[in-house]
Design a protein around this motif. Structure first.
Motif, mmCIF file in Angstrom:
data_model
loop_
_atom_site.group_PDB
_atom_site.id
_atom_site.type_symbol
_atom_site.label_atom_id
_atom_site.label_comp_id
_atom_site.label_asym_id
_atom_site.label_seq_id
_atom_site.Cartn_x
_atom_site.Cartn_y
_atom_site.Cartn_z
ATOM 1 N N ARG A 327 0.839 -1.196 0.000
ATOM 2 C CA ARG A 327 0.000 0.000 0.000
ATOM 3 C C ARG A 327 0.885 1.262 0.000
ATOM 4 N NH1 ARG A 327 -5.064 0.853 3.995
ATOM 5 N NH2 ARG A 327 -5.762 -0.906 2.771
ATOM 6 N N GLN A 328 1.966 1.210 0.768
ATOM 7 C CA GLN A 328 2.867 2.374 0.814
ATOM 8 C C GLN A 328 3.576 2.570 -0.529
ATOM 9 O OE1 GLN A 328 5.407 1.380 4.130
ATOM 10 N NE2 GLN A 328 4.008 2.271 5.624
ATOM 11 N N VAL A 329 3.960 1.451 -1.147
ATOM 12 C CA VAL A 329 4.620 1.556 -2.458
ATOM 13 C C VAL A 329 3.635 2.120 -3.483
ATOM 14 C CG1 VAL A 329 5.813 0.288 -4.304
ATOM 15 C CG2 VAL A 329 6.145 -0.383 -1.920
ATOM 16 N N ASN A 330 2.386 1.674 -3.410
ATOM 17 C CA ASN A 330 1.380 2.161 -4.363
ATOM 18 C C ASN A 330 1.185 3.675 -4.246
ATOM 19 O OD1 ASN A 330 1.039 -0.398 -5.256
ATOM 20 N ND2 ASN A 330 -0.887 -0.781 -4.144
ATOM 21 N N ARG A 331 1.161 4.156 -3.025
ATOM 22 C CA ARG A 331 0.980 5.600 -2.835
ATOM 23 C C ARG A 331 2.153 6.374 -3.452
ATOM 24 N NH1 ARG A 331 -0.620 5.005 3.249
ATOM 25 N NH2 ARG A 331 -2.831 4.526 3.076
ATOM 26 N N ALA A 332 3.351 5.844 -3.211
ATOM 27 C CA ALA A 332 4.534 6.499 -3.798
ATOM 28 C C ALA A 332 4.455 6.438 -5.327
ATOM 29 C CB ALA A 332 5.803 5.818 -3.301
ATOM 30 N N ALA A 333 3.941 5.310 -5.847
ATOM 31 C CA ALA A 333 3.870 5.137 -7.301
ATOM 32 C C ALA A 333 2.903 6.134 -7.929
ATOM 33 C CB ALA A 333 3.456 3.706 -7.632
ATOM 34 N N VAL A 334 1.788 6.402 -7.241
ATOM 35 C CA VAL A 334 0.816 7.371 -7.776
ATOM 36 C C VAL A 334 1.462 8.756 -7.850
ATOM 37 C CG1 VAL A 334 -1.353 8.577 -7.274
ATOM 38 C CG2 VAL A 334 -1.218 6.083 -7.041
#
Lengths: 408, 345
Positions: A327-334
């Motif tokens: 979830r943290q990686v996804n936020r950074a990816a966005v």
């Protein structure tokens, strides 16, 4: 060292990486004119001027930049020899120089006739190791954190990663190479204060090492080499894995390292910070203790506190970048996608503008070609170029015109 | 007892003297005693390369041995290593080694660095370009075949006209491109270079014969394209290319671009082409990619209906057996060149 400058001397800041060196170099560069009035030269035509000199000294290719580095060390050394006061030279990759390269460096600077001081800024290993892995990831590497740590802990140090890391981080060995012909008073260790120390403290220590204490310098810099958190670094590693083969280094530098890492992902706060797993933390602490013991024996001038090299308290909580929270990686990816989108919009606007200007230029060119006088001249030149006598006539004509152009 | 008087160090200095005298005894079998002859003992990599120079024949010139002993290797790799048994005993820094255990690639890196340094002061003049004849047609494709057909000739005058696309087996053409680009010094090793193309599933533009032909036919007409497939001329040996690649890479940080260009044209390239040998083969992991692309290229050329000299099936042939320059041979090449010196005419 005091601030008074009376004789020619050179202060060589040779590392280590990740100890605030970019900040120091920017401050020195931004204040170089003022420093000269105080008898202190920081001879660089750009903020990374000494980087090129270091590449030259160490015969180090660096993604094509090495061609700009040809002769840079000798030019820098000659400038230092000409300057009657103090010259400061600073680049962290100098830490890897071999004995032969150090010998050449000191000789070209006029040692022992010139008083040379070596400055080494140092930080505790438990912060340096994660920082170096992150730096590797920001330079296109794809290896996992675990693989990185394994290579560092392997006593053989056979791979490129370990060779480079220990070359720029093993303090006693760096000083064996750089300081063996200097007296201990000419060797200055600047320790990086622990986290939470006042922000000005590190600069004050550097100022002492460089003899700049008490000078009113502009300490504001634009270039900030901020660190990334665990999910941000994990994301960058995945981007490297997916895109390395198709993104040329020059584009990687601009789009990934600058735009994504420095300008976007490093601004994110709140994500877990990179740290060491407990067994590695203990190993690094023990190693640091042996270094501190050795440095104490050698009697160098320490600015700060050697205890800064030892971690305090218990190992911090470890968040594994090889197995990050998705979830943290996804936020950074966005956020990364948004940054790339905005950059794409900006580039499309530039492209539209260039298309418009190109069309205008083509129209103007077309009008010029249509002129009968142009067509006549073009025909004449072609005809002349077909015969030896004609070519000679054209050569004579170009000579008289004072240029050697193929265009008529 | 001071460090200089330590028996191990005295034995080390005796070995240095032995190597300076043309000796070839390995460190592990050597016994001797001598006083210090410098501020520090040369490193294990330097000493082993000096021994290799001596092993290759009559004693080499003392100057070249001294240059090797005093040098540090350029670029990235192992740092200078202490000689085991004659080391400082420091618990810091890389571990001391027996020179016999030094990886060959480190000896090659050091040797090519010394070879590059030897060219720093050399300022060759390029031969005067004559006006020469013009080529009768445009020729593109495999760089060695192109050179064989129009080397020394000027571009055809007309911007249009006929294009002759020349090629041989795709594997050979890949090697030819890598070999030629290696002489610019900015190319990775053969295996990595091939893998890069394979990963993005592309071919180097200059040997994508079907695309070259299609582009020309679109602009100038189908009848203006001829595809010629033939045996590739003798390519430079992989060992010579690899040595030259590393020399030129080291030169990039030693001399300005203009001098580098002249050194390549006048000194390095002629040396490389004087050492022909069998081409390298694509590494096993990339063979499916090679086979698919070679087959596709042949199909596209046949399907387009261009006149073809030679057999399109040649594109898919493969004869090479070695997938990398053999380090021992590269080292031999480097050692021979160190002993004989560059031809700087």
């Amino acid at each position: 060292m005091g601030s008074a400058v009376s004789a020619r001397r050179v202060i060589l800041h040779v590392g280590t990486p990740k100890t605030g060196t970019s900040y120091v170099q920017d401050v020195l560069y931004n204040n170089r004119i003022k420093l000269r009035t105080e008898g202190i030269a920081y001879p660089a035509e750009r903020f990374d001027g000494h980087f090129l000199a270091a590449l030259d000294l160490m015969r180090l290719p660096w993604g094509g930049l090495e061609q700009e580095a040809v002769g840079a060390w000798d030019a820098l050394a000659a400038e230092a020899k000409r300057w009657p006061g103090t010259t400061i030279i600073s680049h962290e990759i100098l830490a890897t120089a071999s004995r032969a390269q150090v010998k050449r460096a000191l000789e070209t600077l006029g040692h022992p006739g010139t008083e040379v001081h070596v400055v080494l800024s140092v930080r505790d290993l438990v912060r340096q190791i994660p920082a170096e892995w992150q730096e590797n990831i920001k330079h296109r590497r794809t290896l996992s954190y675990r693989a990185f740590l394994d290579q560092l802990q392997d006593p053989a140090r056979s791979g490129n990663i370990a060779t480079w890391f220990w070359g720029v981080q093993e303090i006693p060995d760096i000083l064996d190479r750089w300081a063996s012909t200097l007296s201990p008073e000419q060797v200055h260790l600047v320790t990086v204060p622990p986290s939470g120390a006042p922000k000005t403290l590190l600069w004050e220590r550097f100022a002492t090492a460089f003899g700049l204490t008490g000078m009113d310098l502009d300490l504001h810099v634009e270039r900030v080499n901020a660190s990334l958190g665990v999910p941000e670094t994990a994301l960058l590693r995945r981007i490297n894995q997916a895109a390395n083969a198709e993104v040329e280094p020059v584009h990687y530098r601009t789009l990934v390292r600058e735009l994504l890492a420095h300008q976007t992902l490093s601004l994110r706060s709140g994500s877990p910070r990179l740290a060491l797993p407990e067994p590695v933390w203990e190993w690094a602490r023990d190693l640091s203790q042996s270094w501190v013991g050795e440095i104490q024996k050698r009697g160098y001038h320490v600015i700060g506190d050697l205890d800064d090299l030892l971690p305090s308290g218990e190992p911090p909580a470890f968040s594994d970048p090889d197995d990050p929270r998705e979830r943290q990686v996804n936020r950074a990816a966005v956020e990364a996608i948004k940054a790339l989108l905005l950059e794409n919009v900006r580039m499309r606007e530039v492209e539209d503008d260039l298309h418009r200007r190109l069309a205008e230029t083509e129209q103007a060119l077309e009008r010029a070609y249509l002129r009968p006088t142009y067509r006549l001249r073009e025909k004449t030149v072609r005809k002349l170029e077909d015969s030896g006598a004609g070519r000679k006539a054209m050569q004579a004509y170009r000579f008289v015109r004072g240029r050697n152009s193929e265009s008529a | 007892m001071s460090a200089v008087e330590a028996p191990g160090l005295r034995r080390g200095w005796a070995w240095v003297a032995h190597l300076r005298d043309g000796g070839t005894t390995p460190w592990a079998e050597f016994d001797g005693d001598a006083t210090s002859q410098g501020p520090w003992l040369p490193g294990a990599i330097q000493l082993e390369l000096a021994r290799q120079l001596n092993l290759a024949g009559d004693a080499p010139s003392p100057e070249v041995v001294e240059r090797v002993l005093a040098a540090s290797a350029p670029g990235r790799g192992l740092p200078d290593l202490e000689l085991i048994g004659a080391d400082s005993g420091s618990e810091f820094g890389p571990r001391p080694v027996d020179p016999a255990q030094v990886p060959l690639k480190e000896l090659i890196r050091l040797g090519t660095g010394v070879l590059a340094e030897e060219l720093v002061g050399v300022q060759p003049a390029l031969p005067r370009a004559g006006r020469g004849r013009r080529a009768r047609q445009h020729v593109e494709g495999d760089p060695l075949l192109v050179h064989r057909q129009i080397g020394g000739l000027r571009e055809p005058r007309a911007p249009g006209g006929r294009l002759k696309v020349v090629g041989s087996s795709l594997e050979n053409m890949l090697y030819d491109v890598w070999a030629m680009r290696s002489l610019t010094g900015s190319v990775p090793s053969w295996g990595r270079w091939v893998r890069r193309f394979s990963e993005v599933d592309r071919l180097p533009v200059g040997i994508d014969l079907a695309t070259l032909a299609r582009r020309w036919s679109r602009q100038h007409g189908h009848h203006q394209v001829l595809v010629s497939l033939e045996e590739s001329p003798a390519a430079p040996a992989p060992e010579a290319v690899e040595a030259a690649r590393q020399v030129v890479m080291a030169l990039r940080v030693l001399v300005p671009a203009d001098q580098l260009h002249r050194l390549r044209e006048v000194v390095v390239n002629p040396w490389v082409f004087a050492h022909p040998g069998p081409a390298l083969g694509v590494p096993a992991t990339e063979r499916p990619w090679l086979a698919r692309n070679a087959g596709l290229m042949a199909d596209r050329i046949v399907a387009a209906g261009y006149p073809v000299h030679g057999d399109p099936g040649m594109l898919t042939t493969t004869a090479a057996t070695s997938a990398a320059p053999r380090p021992q041979r590269v080292l031999q090449t480097v050692v021979t060149l160190l002993r004989e010196g560059w031809d700087q005419r």
